[in-house]
Design a protein around this motif. Structure first.
Motif, PDB file in Angstrom:
ATOM      1  N   GLU A  22       9.619   3.529  -8.424  1.00 26.85           N
ATOM      2  CA  GLU A  22       9.531   3.459  -6.958  1.00 26.85           C
ATOM      3  C   GLU A  22       9.891   2.037  -6.507  1.00 26.85           C
ATOM      4  O   GLU A  22       9.349   1.068  -7.054  1.00 26.85           O
ATOM      5  N   PRO A  23      10.762   1.902  -5.494  1.00 27.01           N
ATOM      6  CA  PRO A  23      11.114   0.561  -4.993  1.00 27.01           C
ATOM      7  C   PRO A  23       9.904  -0.128  -4.361  1.00 27.01           C
ATOM      8  O   PRO A  23       9.217   0.464  -3.532  1.00 27.01           O
ATOM      9  N   GLY A  24       9.674  -1.369  -4.749  1.00 23.25           N
ATOM     10  CA  GLY A  24       8.514  -2.104  -4.244  1.00 23.25           C
ATOM     11  C   GLY A  24       8.489  -2.227  -2.739  1.00 23.25           C
ATOM     12  O   GLY A  24       7.414  -2.216  -2.126  1.00 23.25           O
ATOM     13  N   LEU A  25       9.668  -2.326  -2.110  1.00 28.75           N
ATOM     14  CA  LEU A  25       9.700  -2.541  -0.656  1.00 28.75           C
ATOM     15  C   LEU A  25       9.176  -1.344   0.125  1.00 28.75           C
ATOM     16  O   LEU A  25       8.815  -1.482   1.294  1.00 28.75           O
ATOM     17  N   ARG A  26       9.096  -0.177  -0.500  1.00 30.91           N
ATOM     18  CA  ARG A  26       8.502   0.982   0.195  1.00 30.91           C
ATOM     19  C   ARG A  26       7.011   0.737   0.478  1.00 30.91           C
ATOM     20  O   ARG A  26       6.408   1.418   1.299  1.00 30.91           O
ATOM     21  N   PHE A  27       6.412  -0.216  -0.232  1.00 30.95           N
ATOM     22  CA  PHE A  27       4.971  -0.466  -0.104  1.00 30.95           C
ATOM     23  C   PHE A  27       4.691  -1.621   0.861  1.00 30.95           C
ATOM     24  O   PHE A  27       3.557  -2.069   0.966  1.00 30.95           O
ATOM     25  N   GLY A  28       5.767  -2.098   1.532  1.00 28.90           N
ATOM     26  CA  GLY A  28       5.610  -3.200   2.474  1.00 28.90           C
ATOM     27  C   GLY A  28       6.420  -4.409   2.026  1.00 28.90           C
ATOM     28  O   GLY A  28       6.922  -4.460   0.886  1.00 28.90           O
ATOM     29  N   ALA A  29       6.519  -5.399   2.930  1.00 30.65           N
ATOM     30  CA  ALA A  29       7.370  -6.565   2.667  1.00 30.65           C
ATOM     31  C   ALA A  29       6.937  -7.305   1.406  1.00 30.65           C
ATOM     32  O   ALA A  29       7.773  -7.882   0.690  1.00 30.65           O
ATOM     33  N   ALA A  30       5.629  -7.277   1.102  1.00 31.14           N
ATOM     34  CA  ALA A  30       5.138  -7.970  -0.098  1.00 31.14           C
ATOM     35  C   ALA A  30       5.680  -7.343  -1.380  1.00 31.14           C
ATOM     36  O   ALA A  30       5.537  -7.914  -2.461  1.00 31.14           O
TER      37      ALA A  30
ATOM     38  N   VAL B 115      -2.733  -6.447   7.455  1.00 28.66           N
ATOM     39  CA  VAL B 115      -3.470  -7.565   6.858  1.00 28.66           C
ATOM     40  C   VAL B 115      -3.261  -7.446   5.347  1.00 28.66           C
ATOM     41  O   VAL B 115      -3.983  -6.708   4.674  1.00 28.66           O
ATOM     42  N   PRO B 116      -2.222  -8.133   4.822  1.00 25.23           N
ATOM     43  CA  PRO B 116      -1.884  -7.930   3.410  1.00 25.23           C
ATOM     44  C   PRO B 116      -3.043  -8.250   2.483  1.00 25.23           C
ATOM     45  O   PRO B 116      -3.929  -9.050   2.808  1.00 25.23           O
TER      46      PRO B 116
ATOM     47  N   PHE C 214       1.992   3.589   6.237  1.00 25.72           N
ATOM     48  CA  PHE C 214       2.798   3.048   7.343  1.00 25.72           C
ATOM     49  C   PHE C 214       3.176   4.140   8.345  1.00 25.72           C
ATOM     50  O   PHE C 214       3.594   3.850   9.453  1.00 25.72           O
ATOM     51  N   ASP C 215       3.075   5.401   7.918  1.00 25.75           N
ATOM     52  CA  ASP C 215       3.499   6.520   8.776  1.00 25.75           C
ATOM     53  C   ASP C 215       2.323   7.194   9.475  1.00 25.75           C
ATOM     54  O   ASP C 215       2.469   7.732  10.571  1.00 25.75           O
ATOM     55  N   TRP C 216       1.167   7.253   8.797  1.00 25.17           N
ATOM     56  CA  TRP C 216       0.042   8.024   9.335  1.00 25.17           C
ATOM     57  C   TRP C 216      -0.398   7.498  10.702  1.00 25.17           C
ATOM     58  O   TRP C 216      -0.682   8.288  11.605  1.00 25.17           O
ATOM     59  N   GLY C 217      -0.490   6.186  10.861  1.00 31.14           N
ATOM     60  CA  GLY C 217      -0.926   5.606  12.136  1.00 31.14           C
ATOM     61  C   GLY C 217       0.020   6.008  13.264  1.00 31.14           C
ATOM     62  O   GLY C 217      -0.404   6.649  14.246  1.00 31.14           O
TER      63      GLY C 217
ATOM     64  N   VAL D  33       0.849  -1.205   0.000  1.00 34.16           N
ATOM     65  CA  VAL D  33       0.000   0.000   0.000  1.00 34.16           C
ATOM     66  C   VAL D  33       0.879   1.248   0.000  1.00 34.16           C
ATOM     67  O   VAL D  33       2.046   1.206   0.419  1.00 34.16           O
ATOM     68  N   TYR D  34       0.276   2.329  -0.465  1.00 34.27           N
ATOM     69  CA  TYR D  34       0.911   3.654  -0.531  1.00 34.27           C
ATOM     70  C   TYR D  34       1.756   3.896   0.727  1.00 34.27           C
ATOM     71  O   TYR D  34       1.229   3.850   1.853  1.00 34.27           O
TER      72      TYR D  34
END
Ligand SMILES: Cc1ncc(COP(=O)(O)O)c(C=O)c1O
Length: 383
Positions: free
Chosen positions: A347-355, A138-139, A125-128, A120-121
């Protein structure tokens, strides 16, 4: 050369490079930036006119979102999606990020759990944490035709009583437009387990031919459990102007719970541009969607011929392509090679989470010529 009658014109690269937004400042001059989610199209004429007029009048003071923003949102939502919005329940906020963070602050308590669905965008990961809550991931489920909400896993997570779920609808980076039935199931779960849904619908106007957008608040039963944050900033390319809208539909969630100073933090030019976009920018939006549909087809053709190692599910919305480059290598291998050898930034995929390991996100909101050049450089980078 652009093909197709209603395709929007896009300036050549040397003109685009004169832009001073982040997209054009981050990389060296020889790199094609297909990164941050802004488009290379020229502004919609009604938007350009209202901004030029404001500058001519030195009309650059504080913004006043009420009542024009609410009316513009309501009329656009009704025409476009048959969504009846109460203008009194529309609140202007600085941007979608600020809207989500302020809603989390208003609707949760410190330390509560908030669910997100990677990939996800990245700011999800930062807003929370910015709002003092902890994240529960929950992927999305990876299925034959792309990525979907994993409703069974969401139910298991909701049963642990998180305070909220931040939905991305449509979902960046995978381009999924959640189906009405899935959203109905989500609302049902939210009602059973008392989880507030915060729906980020910034990409709503960017649903491409072939898919149908369902605003979450049009789902029966959603009003009591859901809040939407929307903006014209993606579809009309206004990210630098700082204006978004929180839309609610029930007193429990009413946006008057947001801090009163929030309304002074809206960009004045953003309000003017947003009202013009929603009110007079729909024909231009339709041409944009034709253009993006052509670019999506072009990208599919180019990948199949020149980069068969890279696979994808064409997005149903957005100008973003989520590319599976794992055949080239894990983590960021492909993206680094495209940048170092091909001089194309994704954009690097890992910025969107481990998936996102092995993935990269490509922004195709650009011209036919630049997309051609980018894919040819990426193919050469792998030789
Ligand atoms: C899903 C999503 N939400 C929010 C944003 C950013 O919106 P804003 O600049 O209004 O905070 C983006 C930008 O790409 C996005 O993709």
């Amino acid at each position: 050369m652009e093909s197709g009658g209603r395709s929007l014109p896009i300036d050549p690269l040397d003109v685009l490079r004169q832009r001073r937004s982040a997209k054009w400042q981050t990389y060296a001059k020889d790199v094609l930036p297909l990164t941050v989610a802004e488009m290379d199209v020229n502004l919609a004429p009604p938007v350009a006119e209202v901004l030029a007029e404001a500058v001519r009048r030195s009309d650059t003071g504080y913004g006043q979102a009420t009542p024009d923003l609410g009316r513009a949102v309501a009329r656009f939502a009704a025409r476009r999606w048959g969504w009846e919005v109460d203008t009194a329940q529309v609140t202007g906020v600085t941007d979608v990020g600020v809207g989500v963070v302020e809603l989390l602050r208003a609707l949760t308590r410190p330390g509560d759990a908030v669910v997100i669905s990677p990939p996800v965008y990245p700011p999800f990961f930062d807003w929370g944490p910015e709002a003092g809550v902890r994240l529960l991931e929950v992927p999305l489920a990876s299925v034959d035709d792309g990525w979907r909400l994993d409703l069974a896993a969401l139910e298991r997570a909701f049963a642990t009583h998180p305070a909220a779920y931040v939905l991305c609808n449509p979902h960046n980076p995978v381009g999924r437009v959640h189906a009405a039935g899935e959203l109905a199931d989500l609302v049902r779960l939210a009602r059973i387990y008392k989880v507030t849904l915060i729906s980020d619908e910034i990409h709503g106007p960017l649903v491409l031919p072939g898919a149908t957008f369902t605003p979450l608040l049009t789902v029966p039963g959603a009003a009591d459990v859901a809040v939407t944050v929307m903006s014209a900033s993606k579809a009309w390319n206004l990210a630098g102007l700082k204006c978004a809208a929180v839309v609610t539909a029930s007193p429990r969630l009413a946006a008057d719970r947001l801090p009163p100073d929030t309304r002074w933090r809206v960009g004045h030019l953003g309000v003017l541009a947003t009202v013009a976009a929603y009110t007079e920018g729909e024909a231009w939006l339709d041409d944009l969607l034709v253009t993006l549909d052509q670019r999506r087809t072009q990208l599919g053709r180019l990948l199949a011929i020149q980069l068969p190692q890279v696979t994808w599910h064409p997005p149903e919305a957005t100008f973003l392509a989520w590319l599976d480059c794992s055949a080239i290598g894990p983590d960021d291998t492909a993206r680094e090679r495209f940048l170092d050898r091909g001089r194309v930034a994704l954009e690097p995929g890992l910025r969107f989470g481990a998936a996102g390991s092995g993935y990269a996100r490509l922004n195709f909101g650009t011209s036919e010529a630049i997309l051609d050049e980018a894919i040819s450089r990426m193919a050469t980078a792998l030789e």
